[in-house]
Write a protein that holds these residues in place. Structure first.
Motif, PDB file in Angstrom:
ATOM      1  N   ALA A 246       3.546   7.152 -21.837  1.00 34.89           N
ATOM      2  CA  ALA A 246       3.649   8.190 -20.805  1.00 34.89           C
ATOM      3  C   ALA A 246       3.441   7.593 -19.415  1.00 34.89           C
ATOM      4  N   ILE A 247       2.490   6.661 -19.287  1.00 34.98           N
ATOM      5  CA  ILE A 247       2.216   6.048 -17.985  1.00 34.98           C
ATOM      6  C   ILE A 247       3.395   5.181 -17.548  1.00 34.98           C
ATOM      7  N   ILE A 248       3.906   4.355 -18.455  1.00 38.96           N
ATOM      8  CA  ILE A 248       5.043   3.489 -18.121  1.00 38.96           C
ATOM      9  C   ILE A 248       6.272   4.325 -17.769  1.00 38.96           C
ATOM     10  N   ALA A 249       6.472   5.439 -18.481  1.00 35.97           N
ATOM     11  CA  ALA A 249       7.612   6.303 -18.189  1.00 35.97           C
ATOM     12  C   ALA A 249       7.486   6.952 -16.812  1.00 35.97           C
ATOM     13  N   THR A 250       6.274   7.352 -16.447  1.00 37.58           N
ATOM     14  CA  THR A 250       6.052   7.964 -15.138  1.00 37.58           C
ATOM     15  C   THR A 250       6.255   6.958 -14.017  1.00 37.58           C
ATOM     16  N   MET A 251       5.792   5.733 -14.233  1.00 33.80           N
ATOM     17  CA  MET A 251       5.876   4.703 -13.184  1.00 33.80           C
ATOM     18  C   MET A 251       7.206   3.963 -13.294  1.00 33.80           C
ATOM     19  N   ARG A 252       8.282   4.704 -13.041  1.00 37.60           N
ATOM     20  CA  ARG A 252       9.617   4.131 -13.142  1.00 37.60           C
ATOM     21  C   ARG A 252       9.828   3.051 -12.086  1.00 37.60           C
ATOM     22  N   VAL A 253      10.958   2.379 -12.178  1.00 34.62           N
ATOM     23  CA  VAL A 253      11.267   1.273 -11.261  1.00 34.62           C
ATOM     24  C   VAL A 253      11.105   1.723  -9.805  1.00 34.62           C
ATOM     25  N   GLY A 254      10.403   0.911  -9.032  1.00 36.89           N
ATOM     26  CA  GLY A 254      10.214   1.212  -7.618  1.00 36.89           C
ATOM     27  C   GLY A 254       8.970   2.001  -7.293  1.00 36.89           C
ATOM     28  N   SER A 255       8.067   2.179  -8.265  1.00 37.52           N
ATOM     29  CA  SER A 255       6.798   2.864  -8.010  1.00 37.52           C
ATOM     30  C   SER A 255       5.779   1.872  -7.454  1.00 37.52           C
ATOM     31  N   LEU A 256       4.755   2.398  -6.808  1.00 39.35           N
ATOM     32  CA  LEU A 256       3.723   1.564  -6.189  1.00 39.35           C
ATOM     33  C   LEU A 256       2.421   1.655  -6.975  1.00 39.35           C
ATOM     34  N   MET A 257       1.804   0.497  -7.183  1.00 36.93           N
ATOM     35  CA  MET A 257       0.498   0.438  -7.829  1.00 36.93           C
ATOM     36  C   MET A 257      -0.407  -0.490  -7.031  1.00 36.93           C
ATOM     37  N   LEU A 258      -1.658  -0.088  -6.878  1.00 35.05           N
ATOM     38  CA  LEU A 258      -2.673  -0.928  -6.253  1.00 35.05           C
ATOM     39  C   LEU A 258      -3.737  -1.284  -7.277  1.00 35.05           C
ATOM     40  N   LEU A 259      -4.019  -2.583  -7.402  1.00 33.60           N
ATOM     41  CA  LEU A 259      -5.194  -3.046  -8.128  1.00 33.60           C
ATOM     42  C   LEU A 259      -6.211  -3.446  -7.071  1.00 33.60           C
ATOM     43  N   SER A 260      -7.222  -2.621  -6.921  1.00 28.70           N
ATOM     44  CA  SER A 260      -8.245  -2.833  -5.890  1.00 28.70           C
ATOM     45  C   SER A 260      -9.467  -3.499  -6.495  1.00 28.70           C
ATOM     46  N   GLY A 261     -10.163  -4.282  -5.682  1.00 34.84           N
ATOM     47  CA  GLY A 261     -11.381  -4.936  -6.125  1.00 34.84           C
ATOM     48  C   GLY A 261     -12.007  -5.711  -4.991  1.00 34.84           C
ATOM     49  N   PRO A 262     -13.182  -6.285  -5.210  1.00 27.62           N
ATOM     50  CA  PRO A 262     -13.870  -7.029  -4.151  1.00 27.62           C
ATOM     51  C   PRO A 262     -13.012  -8.177  -3.624  1.00 27.62           C
ATOM     52  N   GLY A 263     -12.894  -8.238  -2.320  1.00 28.04           N
ATOM     53  CA  GLY A 263     -12.139  -9.315  -1.695  1.00 28.04           C
ATOM     54  C   GLY A 263     -10.682  -8.988  -1.431  1.00 28.04           C
ATOM     55  N   LEU A 264     -10.263  -7.745  -1.709  1.00 31.96           N
ATOM     56  CA  LEU A 264      -8.882  -7.369  -1.452  1.00 31.96           C
ATOM     57  C   LEU A 264      -8.547  -7.547   0.030  1.00 31.96           C
ATOM     58  N   ALA A 265      -7.465  -8.252   0.289  1.00 30.69           N
ATOM     59  CA  ALA A 265      -6.946  -8.399   1.649  1.00 30.69           C
ATOM     60  C   ALA A 265      -5.437  -8.251   1.568  1.00 30.69           C
ATOM     61  N   SER A 266      -4.868  -7.373   2.385  1.00 30.17           N
ATOM     62  CA  SER A 266      -3.438  -7.117   2.297  1.00 30.17           C
ATOM     63  C   SER A 266      -2.872  -6.811   3.677  1.00 30.17           C
ATOM     64  N   ARG A 267      -1.710  -7.357   3.936  1.00 30.85           N
ATOM     65  CA  ARG A 267      -1.026  -7.067   5.199  1.00 30.85           C
ATOM     66  C   ARG A 267      -0.584  -5.610   5.259  1.00 30.85           C
ATOM     67  N   TRP A 268      -0.550  -4.956   4.085  1.00 33.97           N
ATOM     68  CA  TRP A 268      -0.082  -3.573   4.035  1.00 33.97           C
ATOM     69  C   TRP A 268      -1.184  -2.569   4.348  1.00 33.97           C
ATOM     70  N   LEU A 269      -2.394  -3.031   4.516  1.00 31.87           N
ATOM     71  CA  LEU A 269      -3.503  -2.140   4.907  1.00 31.87           C
ATOM     72  C   LEU A 269      -3.503  -2.007   6.431  1.00 31.87           C
ATOM     73  N   ASP A 270      -2.436  -1.429   6.936  1.00 27.62           N
ATOM     74  CA  ASP A 270      -2.180  -1.317   8.383  1.00 27.62           C
ATOM     75  C   ASP A 270      -2.374   0.138   8.794  1.00 27.62           C
ATOM     76  N   GLY A 271      -3.569   0.441   9.281  1.00 23.23           N
ATOM     77  CA  GLY A 271      -3.905   1.818   9.626  1.00 23.23           C
ATOM     78  C   GLY A 271      -2.976   2.455  10.638  1.00 23.23           C
ATOM     79  N   PRO A 272      -2.692   1.806  11.771  1.00 20.71           N
ATOM     80  CA  PRO A 272      -1.798   2.422  12.764  1.00 20.71           C
ATOM     81  C   PRO A 272      -0.385   2.680  12.217  1.00 20.71           C
TER      82      PRO A 272
END
Length: 284
Positions: A246-272
């Motif tokens: 069910a989870i794989i079916a819902t998360m079809r091609v082009g879906s977004l997933m975040l694996l968060s944890g200590p030390g995460l740094a991402s250029r996509w964490l752009d608040g503005p």
């Protein structure tokens, strides 16, 4: 009595062998775990249930404090708070700071064309113990939790909580960051979905490592009942057999997933950038 006596020689030999065996046992108990090289596709998805290399006594249940992201406009921050409240009890253990990371990344990534599924977001807080249902799949527009489930982390990342992360081949570690879901296939774990890492230096080797979404019996409530924790993958976010389809079916091609944890740094964490996108399109 002469040392040449057969009885004395036998006794001396037994003591010598006992001493060697003791030393070998001590070395086995203190040596670093040995990594066995296997073919890439198999090595990165092969589960392991041996937790002897991970000392549960060193695990703390105190989560790593997460500061709010800088420069997130007040309008967007308030909208994320409202979303969290609307998700209800199913999202009670989803930390607001982790949801904020996921939402900001979604809003920043969507206009780039990398994410094709509007309004769908999966987020896993890998800092939570693996006995917690720490994966949420969310419909942002309807403010609903579509799925919540257990999810395993890599053998190299820790015991009860994931504390070490790596993008390297054969690390057997979970890789933090944002992922785009790709196609499905039938592999050694059956029906699986590939994922592509979007954070350079943190998870961009995931596709080549065959880090995928798949089912695993060691990622089930039954396994927790028997062992007190989940088993471990080679880096894959492995899912319970009862929920993975069910989870794989819902998360079809082009879906977004975040694996968060200590030390995460991402250029996509752009608040503005996220704030501008939200004012223009909302969660669409």
């Amino acid at each position: 009595m002469s040392l040449r006596s057969p009885w004395i020689l036998s006794a001396a030999l037994a003591l010598l062998l006992a001493g060697c065996q003791l030393q070998a046992d001590e070395l086995r108990s203190t040596a670093a775990p040995r990594m066995v090289a296997t073919p890439a596709a198999a090595a990165t998805t092969q589960p392991t249930r041996d937790s002897s290399a991970m000392d549960p006594a060193t695990d703390s249940l105190a989560l790593t404090p997460l500061p709010s992201l800088p420069n997130v406009p007040d309008t967007l921050r308030q909208a994320i708070r409202q979303l969290h409240a609307a998700l209800g009890p199913a999202a009670a253990q989803l930390r607001p700071e982790v949801l904020e990371q996921a939402c900001v990344g979604y809003l920043t990534l969507h206009p780039t064309g990398r994410i094709e599924r509007a309004g769908l977001l999966a987020v896993a807080d890998m800092d939570l113990p693996n006995t917690t249902e720490r994966l949420w799949v969310i419909d942002l527009q309807k403010a609903q939790v579509l799925h919540r489930s257990l999810v395993a982390h890599g053998e190299g990342s820790g015991h009860l909580r994931a504390r070490r992360f790596s993008n390297e081949e054969k690390s057997a570690c979970t890789s933090l960051g944002f992922y785009r879901t790709a196609g499905t296939y039938d592999g050694i774990h059956g029906y699986s979905r590939r994922i592509e890492g979007l954070d350079k230096g943190q998870n961009t080797n995931a596709f080549d490592r065959y880090v995928v979404l798949h089912a695993a019996d060691y990622a089930s409530p039954k396994y927790i009942e028997q062992h007190g924790h989940l088993g471990y993958s080679r880096g894959c976010p492995a899912l319970p057999p009862e929920q993975f389809k069910a989870i794989i079916a819902t998360m079809r091609v082009g879906s977004l997933m975040l694996l968060s944890g200590p030390g995460l740094a991402s250029r996509w964490l752009d608040g503005p950038a996220a704030g501008r996108r939200f004012l223009k399109r909302g969660w669409r």
